[in-house]
Motif scaffolding. Structure first.
Motif, PDB file in Angstrom:
ATOM      1  N   THR A 244     -20.151 -51.171  29.294  1.00  0.00           N
ATOM      2  CA  THR A 244     -19.274 -51.941  28.428  1.00  0.00           C
ATOM      3  C   THR A 244     -19.977 -52.260  27.110  1.00  0.00           C
TER       4      THR A 244
ATOM      5  N   LEU B 252     -21.649 -55.893  26.023  1.00  0.00           N
ATOM      6  CA  LEU B 252     -21.431 -56.785  27.177  1.00  0.00           C
ATOM      7  C   LEU B 252     -22.406 -57.968  27.147  1.00  0.00           C
TER       8      LEU B 252
ATOM      9  N   THR C 165     -14.727 -52.099  21.535  1.00  0.00           N
ATOM     10  CA  THR C 165     -14.247 -52.856  22.694  1.00  0.00           C
ATOM     11  C   THR C 165     -12.823 -52.459  23.085  1.00  0.00           C
TER      12      THR C 165
ATOM     13  N   ASN D 115     -12.633 -51.447  26.623  1.00  0.00           N
ATOM     14  CA  ASN D 115     -12.790 -52.437  27.699  1.00  0.00           C
ATOM     15  C   ASN D 115     -11.682 -52.396  28.744  1.00  0.00           C
TER      16      ASN D 115
ATOM     17  N   ILE E 206     -12.273 -49.671  31.128  1.00  0.00           N
ATOM     18  CA  ILE E 206     -13.428 -49.965  31.996  1.00  0.00           C
ATOM     19  C   ILE E 206     -12.987 -50.923  33.108  1.00  0.00           C
TER      20      ILE E 206
ATOM     21  N   TRP F  19     -14.400 -57.102  37.029  1.00  0.00           N
ATOM     22  CA  TRP F  19     -14.425 -57.354  35.580  1.00  0.00           C
ATOM     23  C   TRP F  19     -14.326 -58.852  35.303  1.00  0.00           C
TER      24      TRP F  19
END
Ligand code: TF8
Length: 338
Positions: free
Chosen positions: A111, A114, A310, A313, A316, A325
């Protein structure tokens, strides 16, 4: 006579008591452990493998012997993972990013942005979230022991200094073999090409690719400064390494042997993080002295890059599972409120 006997008895008792402490009464067989890694012996990875090997030898009275094989001589990360799963190799250390094809949850560590700093990385990786992700490897035939620090990744290339997202346009950039990295850099406008690390230096040298991204330590230890001109400080993601064991082989070990390996792995982790951070703190100046042209991004441009990156995201979160998450985000929030 009586006195001598008593002294002897006492000595025997003392020896028996001391034996388990010295590891003599441990259930440990003579074993050779093939431990593969991708960087060279002089790298932070190589230094920590050496510490691990020494700790294992010490704790097992020389019975467990590590055969450390660096520079991807046993294969790339992906090839070694397969050898571990099949039982042809016992141990390795490599990037979590190259494990995503096996265990989707590992993509959590890819990520972008992160972690804000290494303290956050340590807390999450060594905490319940990190353990949960690591445990997922077991059903795939791997046992994860500890996370080491690879580090915050920065961009190098031969085309131009990257001072804003638009400068990435058309740069042929090597990325790790992993969809998050592929998608992230496509999102930035680069022409992203997945390649194993072991092929990277020559790909840069022959100009098959224009650039790559890795922590300062690796740019230095793998001599990328010889074939790369520009270094842009992006810190776009924190990469962990992970020490893994073949589950097939792990399951044949005694509890004592497993404990020796896990304890030594923890010691190597503590050494590795300290060593890596000390080296990283010096590396930029060294890279500059080697002739690299280094530029930073303004906070505004970093924000623009973050906003762009991002966007991956959501995918992910779907890949690793929304619950994992959310748990990670909650943990970060808690850490940041401290
Ligand atoms: C990469 C990683 C490498 C690791 C290493 C070979 O760029 O950052 O450090 O895969 O274990 O591939």
């Amino acid at each position: 006579m009586k006195l001598i006997r008593r002294t002897l008895l006492a000595a025997t008792a003392a020896a028996l008591l001391a034996a388990p402490l010295a590891g003599l009464a441990q259930d440990v067989k003579s074993r050779i452990i093939r431990f593969g890694y991708g960087l060279n012996e002089q790298s932070n990875q190589g230094r920590a493998v050496k510490v691990f090997a020494d700790e294992v030898a010490k704790a097992s009275n020389g019975k467990l012997r590590l055969r450390a094989i660096g520079a991807a001589a046993l294969g790339s990360d992906v090839q070694m993972q397969q050898a571990l799963i099949g039982g042809a190799q016992e141990m390795m250390v490599g990037s979590t990013a190259t494990l995503v094809g096996i265990t989707q949850e590992m993509a959590l560590w890819d990520t972008p942005f992160l972690f804000n700093n290494t303290q956050e990385a340590d807390a999450v990786l060594d905490g319940p979230v990190g353990q949960k992700v690591m445990d997922k490897l077991q059903e795939k035939g791997l046992v994860g022991l500890v996370y080491w620090e690879n580090g915050f990744r920065n961009l190098t290339n031969n085309k131009r200094p990257v001072t804003k997202v638009e400068d990435m346009d058309g740069i042929k950039l090597r990325v790790m073999q992993n969809n998050v990295f592929l998608d992230s850099f496509k999102m930035l406008g680069a022409n992203a090409v997945p390649l194993p690390f072991s092929e990277l230096f020559s790909a840069l040298e022959t100009k098959t690719v224009d650039g790559q991204e890795n922590p300062y330590n690796t740019i230095l230890s793998s001599k990328f400064y010889e074939v790369q001109k520009y270094l842009s400080v992006t810190n776009h993601v924190y990469s962990p390494w992970i020490v893994t064991v073949s589950k097939k082989w792990w399951d044949t070990l005694s509890k004592d042997e497993q404990k020796i390996l896990l304890d030594a792995a923890k010691k190597s982790r503590d050494f590795e993080r300290k060593d890596t951070r000390a080296e990283a703190a010096q590396a930029l100046a060294e890279l500059r002295a080697k002739g690299m042209l280094i530029n930073e991004l303004t906070p505004a441009e970093t924000d623009r890059m973050r906003a762009r990156l991002t966007q991956v995201n959501a995918s992910i979160a779907t890949g690793v599972g929304q619950a994992l998450w959310d748990e990670t985000q909650a943990e970060l929030k808690r850490l940041r409120a401290k």
